[in-house]
Design an enzyme around this catalytic site. Sequence first.
Site, short mmCIF file in Angstrom:
data_model
loop_
_atom_site.label_atom_id
_atom_site.label_comp_id
_atom_site.label_asym_id
_atom_site.label_seq_id
_atom_site.Cartn_x
_atom_site.Cartn_y
_atom_site.Cartn_z
CG ASP A 38 -2.19 -2.55 7.44
OD1 ASP A 38 -3.38 -2.87 8.29
OD2 ASP A 38 -1.49 -2.18 6.40
CE LYS A 86 -10.49 -0.37 2.09
NZ LYS A 86 -10.02 0.95 2.26
CD1 TRP A 131 -1.91 1.49 0.37
CD2 TRP A 131 -2.20 1.64 2.65
NE1 TRP A 131 -3.70 2.84 1.04
CE2 TRP A 131 -2.78 2.68 2.45
CE3 TRP A 131 -1.55 2.03 4.04
CZ2 TRP A 131 -3.84 3.73 3.16
CZ3 TRP A 131 -1.93 3.13 4.44
CH2 TRP A 131 -2.96 3.66 4.45
#
Length: 424
Positions: free
Chosen positions: A233, A269, A152
């Site tokens: 993560d 999300k 990311w």
Amino acid sequence: MLAINAARRAPAVFRSAAPLSTWSAVPAGPPDPILGITEAFKADKDSRKINLGVGAYRDENGKPYVLNAVKKAEEKMASAKLDKEYLPITGLGSFTQNAAKLAYGADSAPLNQHAIAVTQSISGTGALRIGGAFVARHYPGSKIIYLPNPTWGNHIPLFKDSGLEVRQYRYFDKKTVGLDFEGLKEDLKNAPEGAVVLLHACAHNPTGVDPTQAQWKEISDLIAEKKLFPFFDMAYQGFASGSTARDAFAVRHFVSQGHQVALCQSFAKNMGLYGERVGAFSLTTTSEEEKKRVESQLKIVVRPMYSNPPLHGAHIASTILSDPELYKQWEGEVKGMADRIISMRERLYELLTNGFQTPGEWGHIKSQIGMFSYTGLNTAQCKTLAEKAHVYMTMDGRISMAGLNGGNVEYFAQSVDAAVRGNL
């Protein structure tokens, strides 16, 4: 008269040039690639336009989706007439306890031994920043952190700003459009003892390529052998496969094998709480006493950053996680979102292979998981798709599968086919 003449003979006084601004030497920063895609998409007037750059879920009509479980939680909160007082530095206790339970599992040894230090964070990004700062200050091993290549985009500046040295390990194999598992293992074997390793727990961003459970077990053994520190993560728990337990496999396996881990969670999300900024950072410790000391230092990290976290989103997440009926509804909705994305993968694969018979191998579209997919399209093809077909994605070929739906997936596949053939 003499005074007047003297005044006439006095030299003219000119105003000096305006002084330079204090900020005149500040250079313009590069534009954010994702925001640039969104701006170009908004400016496009073509009715066929598709935005596949944004990392946010969209429903079958391409609209933002607010979960029904969230709506009901807010109704429940409204009737409770909650106040707007400050939260403690480490956040809402009911939320952090439930977040830890969701991640580590109800039967987790550290959880049941009260040995998990946890703080609420400003979503996943805030969790990573707290974790980076804590590791830089207190981790007794190397101040080097290894990130997958690619990762990311915000990971690199985030950990650099935390005071850590960033290195990368091989992850994505462009030839197979899959995991470079041998390269990953070789790079971790060559990492200095005590280094930190960032691991995407599920739904790797940006590739959508995850290790299998058997590969996760090998990675766990290798990290233990090399005495590396696993830093997870987990931004998509439940959102990747539709199962919160399956998506937490890596974290739970590492902990079961005796690893002490760092973990970043996001509820952007999986609960659709993008703007509420709800997250958590946690560390497993060896005792309740050690946990208390670690938490005291987490407070010292958080206090000068933002003092204490926001209230409303934490109450939403806590209400859902602590209410059995809402929790069941939420799990069903998360599965529904995941299943819709999986169905788009299957539909796109069918269109490219059997429908348009697009040159190339497209099996990775189905084997990848989560919101994002590395399509294998090159930069020139991506530019052509934006300019000629009004299809917007990042220039590395990454697309958000959530941006596809029954109304646009065939047009997208047709456009990709034309771009690959050079006919667009």
